[in-house]
Design a protein around this motif. Sequence first.
Motif, PDB file in Angstrom:
ATOM      1  N   UNK B  51      34.202  41.307  41.777  1.00 37.93           N
ATOM      2  CA  UNK B  51      33.035  42.131  42.078  1.00 37.93           C
ATOM      3  C   UNK B  51      33.355  43.484  42.709  1.00 37.93           C
ATOM      4  N   UNK B  52      34.602  43.735  43.011  1.00 34.69           N
ATOM      5  CA  UNK B  52      34.959  44.918  43.800  1.00 34.69           C
ATOM      6  C   UNK B  52      34.100  45.016  45.058  1.00 34.69           C
ATOM      7  N   UNK B  53      33.991  43.877  45.750  1.00 32.40           N
ATOM      8  CA  UNK B  53      33.230  43.857  46.995  1.00 32.40           C
ATOM      9  C   UNK B  53      34.195  44.081  48.163  1.00 32.40           C
ATOM     10  N   UNK B  54      33.700  43.995  49.368  1.00 36.94           N
ATOM     11  CA  UNK B  54      34.486  44.239  50.583  1.00 36.94           C
ATOM     12  C   UNK B  54      35.016  45.672  50.625  1.00 36.94           C
ATOM     13  N   UNK B  55      34.176  46.600  50.140  1.00 38.82           N
ATOM     14  CA  UNK B  55      34.576  48.005  50.179  1.00 38.82           C
ATOM     15  C   UNK B  55      34.119  48.660  51.471  1.00 38.82           C
ATOM     16  N   UNK B  56      34.550  49.898  51.688  1.00 37.04           N
ATOM     17  CA  UNK B  56      34.322  50.569  52.961  1.00 37.04           C
ATOM     18  C   UNK B  56      32.850  50.830  53.261  1.00 37.04           C
ATOM     19  N   UNK B  57      32.003  50.869  52.240  1.00 38.04           N
ATOM     20  CA  UNK B  57      30.598  51.121  52.540  1.00 38.04           C
ATOM     21  C   UNK B  57      29.806  49.831  52.715  1.00 38.04           C
ATOM     22  N   UNK B  58      30.462  48.690  52.501  1.00 35.99           N
ATOM     23  CA  UNK B  58      29.717  47.440  52.500  1.00 35.99           C
ATOM     24  C   UNK B  58      29.730  46.725  53.837  1.00 35.99           C
ATOM     25  N   UNK B  59      28.650  45.960  54.064  1.00 43.64           N
ATOM     26  CA  UNK B  59      28.545  45.129  55.254  1.00 43.64           C
ATOM     27  C   UNK B  59      28.650  43.672  54.835  1.00 43.64           C
ATOM     28  N   UNK B  60      29.296  42.885  55.671  1.00 45.38           N
ATOM     29  CA  UNK B  60      29.552  41.479  55.373  1.00 45.38           C
ATOM     30  C   UNK B  60      29.094  40.619  56.547  1.00 45.38           C
ATOM     31  N   UNK B  61      28.530  39.468  56.236  1.00 47.20           N
ATOM     32  CA  UNK B  61      28.092  38.519  57.262  1.00 47.20           C
ATOM     33  C   UNK B  61      28.865  37.222  57.059  1.00 47.20           C
ATOM     34  N   UNK B  62      29.450  36.683  58.126  1.00 46.35           N
ATOM     35  CA  UNK B  62      30.173  35.413  58.039  1.00 46.35           C
ATOM     36  C   UNK B  62      29.409  34.401  58.887  1.00 46.35           C
ATOM     37  N   UNK B  63      28.834  33.399  58.221  1.00 47.82           N
ATOM     38  CA  UNK B  63      28.038  32.403  58.933  1.00 47.82           C
ATOM     39  C   UNK B  63      28.912  31.213  59.318  1.00 47.82           C
ATOM     40  N   UNK B  64      29.033  30.989  60.619  1.00 49.81           N
ATOM     41  CA  UNK B  64      29.919  29.924  61.095  1.00 49.81           C
ATOM     42  C   UNK B  64      31.352  30.434  61.061  1.00 49.81           C
ATOM     43  N   UNK B  78      39.176  45.762  53.498  1.00 52.06           N
ATOM     44  CA  UNK B  78      38.580  47.087  53.612  1.00 52.06           C
ATOM     45  C   UNK B  78      37.093  47.151  53.857  1.00 52.06           C
ATOM     46  N   UNK B  79      36.457  46.040  54.187  1.00 53.92           N
ATOM     47  CA  UNK B  79      35.010  46.060  54.409  1.00 53.92           C
ATOM     48  C   UNK B  79      34.623  47.029  55.508  1.00 53.92           C
ATOM     49  N   UNK B  80      33.478  47.689  55.298  1.00 54.51           N
ATOM     50  CA  UNK B  80      33.028  48.676  56.274  1.00 54.51           C
ATOM     51  C   UNK B  80      32.582  48.084  57.596  1.00 54.51           C
ATOM     52  N   UNK B  81      31.983  46.898  57.543  1.00 55.09           N
ATOM     53  CA  UNK B  81      31.476  46.268  58.763  1.00 55.09           C
ATOM     54  C   UNK B  81      31.338  44.771  58.502  1.00 55.09           C
ATOM     55  N   UNK B  82      31.838  43.961  59.423  1.00 54.40           N
ATOM     56  CA  UNK B  82      31.717  42.516  59.275  1.00 54.40           C
ATOM     57  C   UNK B  82      31.111  41.927  60.544  1.00 54.40           C
ATOM     58  N   UNK B  83      30.073  41.117  60.393  1.00 55.21           N
ATOM     59  CA  UNK B  83      29.459  40.456  61.537  1.00 55.21           C
ATOM     60  C   UNK B  83      29.673  38.959  61.403  1.00 55.21           C
ATOM     61  N   UNK B  84      30.212  38.332  62.413  1.00 51.80           N
ATOM     62  CA  UNK B  84      30.447  36.892  62.416  1.00 51.80           C
ATOM     63  C   UNK B  84      29.474  36.193  63.346  1.00 51.80           C
ATOM     64  N   UNK B  85      28.924  35.089  62.868  1.00 56.50           N
ATOM     65  CA  UNK B  85      27.968  34.325  63.670  1.00 56.50           C
ATOM     66  C   UNK B  85      28.525  32.932  63.924  1.00 56.50           C
ATOM     67  N   UNK B  86      28.446  32.472  65.158  1.00 56.81           N
ATOM     68  CA  UNK B  86      28.834  31.094  65.455  1.00 56.81           C
ATOM     69  C   UNK B  86      28.024  30.607  66.643  1.00 56.81           C
ATOM     70  N   UNK B  87      27.895  29.297  66.750  1.00 60.08           N
ATOM     71  CA  UNK B  87      27.079  28.705  67.815  1.00 60.08           C
ATOM     72  C   UNK B  87      27.914  28.426  69.063  1.00 60.08           C
ATOM     73  N   UNK B  88      29.231  28.349  68.866  1.00 60.86           N
ATOM     74  CA  UNK B  88      30.114  27.842  69.907  1.00 60.86           C
ATOM     75  C   UNK B  88      30.861  28.945  70.669  1.00 60.86           C
ATOM     76  N   UNK B  89      30.709  28.942  71.995  1.00 62.96           N
ATOM     77  CA  UNK B  89      31.339  29.971  72.836  1.00 62.96           C
ATOM     78  C   UNK B  89      32.850  30.001  72.701  1.00 62.96           C
TER      79      UNK B  89
END
Lengths: 138, 270
Positions: B51-64, B78-89
Amino acid sequence: IFKISNMKLILHNMLTSAMIKGVKKGYPLLLRATKVELQPVEFDAGFVVHMLPRLDWSGVTAAVQCLNQLDLLQDPLPELPPTVPDDYANNEDFLRKAHIALMQLDVIEGCLVCPETGREFPIAKGIPNMLINDNEAA
Amino acid sequence: APVQPLVRNRKQLESLLQQVPTFANPQSRWEQYATPGEVAASWLYDAKMRWNCFTAEQSVLDLGCGPGALMTGCLALGSGYVCGVDIDSDSLDLCRSNLMELFSPGNDDDDNDVSANWDLLQADVTRLSAGLVHQRQFDVVVTNPPFGTYSDAKLSHKSNSNRRNKKAGQSTSSKGIDIAFLEAGIAASCGLVFSLHKTATMPFVMHRARQACARKLMSSDDVASAMVEGRDYSVSQVANLRYNLNRSYNHHLKESKDIEVSILEVAFLR
């Protein structure tokens, strides 16, 4: 020496307290920061242009206003226009200001506050904690 | 010498991700297991090629996001921004230290100063959609969800330790949690969703994915209409892999076991 890297305003822009019972909109969350830092993040116009249509601009301006009022930075953040200009895709001055606000400002400590209930969500080490109790859930 | 965060090929990515420090004590109450480096590398690299994803203009979300193997990979590609979500400290602490080790603006130790943009969020993924202001904010969502093999009954059988560990507001039911993660991902994405599931469950998972996509409305200027598979979205099984669950869980199998997993790909085509 590692520089801290979070929480960016781009994340603040997405968060609401609407998962709480009784909250109508829960947005934008008030930004009660106690420690912030400006980071030297390289400007990327393409990223801002791509992301801007998905963001809530009123949330960005509200966050910047909150922070400038708290007066935690040496220099206040650049003032942002109340709406996104029509020519934003080619307006480098605007894009740079938006980039500073969204990507270069780290909220390291403080809390996010529900505008309707006052419920606080702590931010520690740049990580906001949006967990709620079962009895709060909608 | 410090590992180069940016990668140029699959091998470099695999090498990088295999070095991401993982859980010292995986918490069975969250069915925590980190994505092995080679699984994450293969998964992400193939997605990038497709898909040519994970480019510099793209945002990514990682659940868990756990210790952050997938986040690391998305940033390294090379992703532009990645946000990771998790429940555990504890997971988030580990993830944060892993990411800061590799990606830090102004890291003076390294000749090759690689900065990357990422955030972490402590939240319950099953409640995430309700807590986000808009749907479709991320170009790509990746998730390696808990498999959801443990019902309430099994978890409460662990009774004492679970009651001690259980904090207010954290759901004990894991049934269907992999579907909940997938649905949260489908809501949050405007482009792609990649999730990992047990191969045996894939027909059911794909069915639920199609249902979730069909419910997600296409909004055009004046009309909101239901999405049509093939035209507006696709749901595919794109890889089958072998996955090794180690014997860390005290109520799990006595020996290390390989399980078969598959990667589900949801793509919004318009």
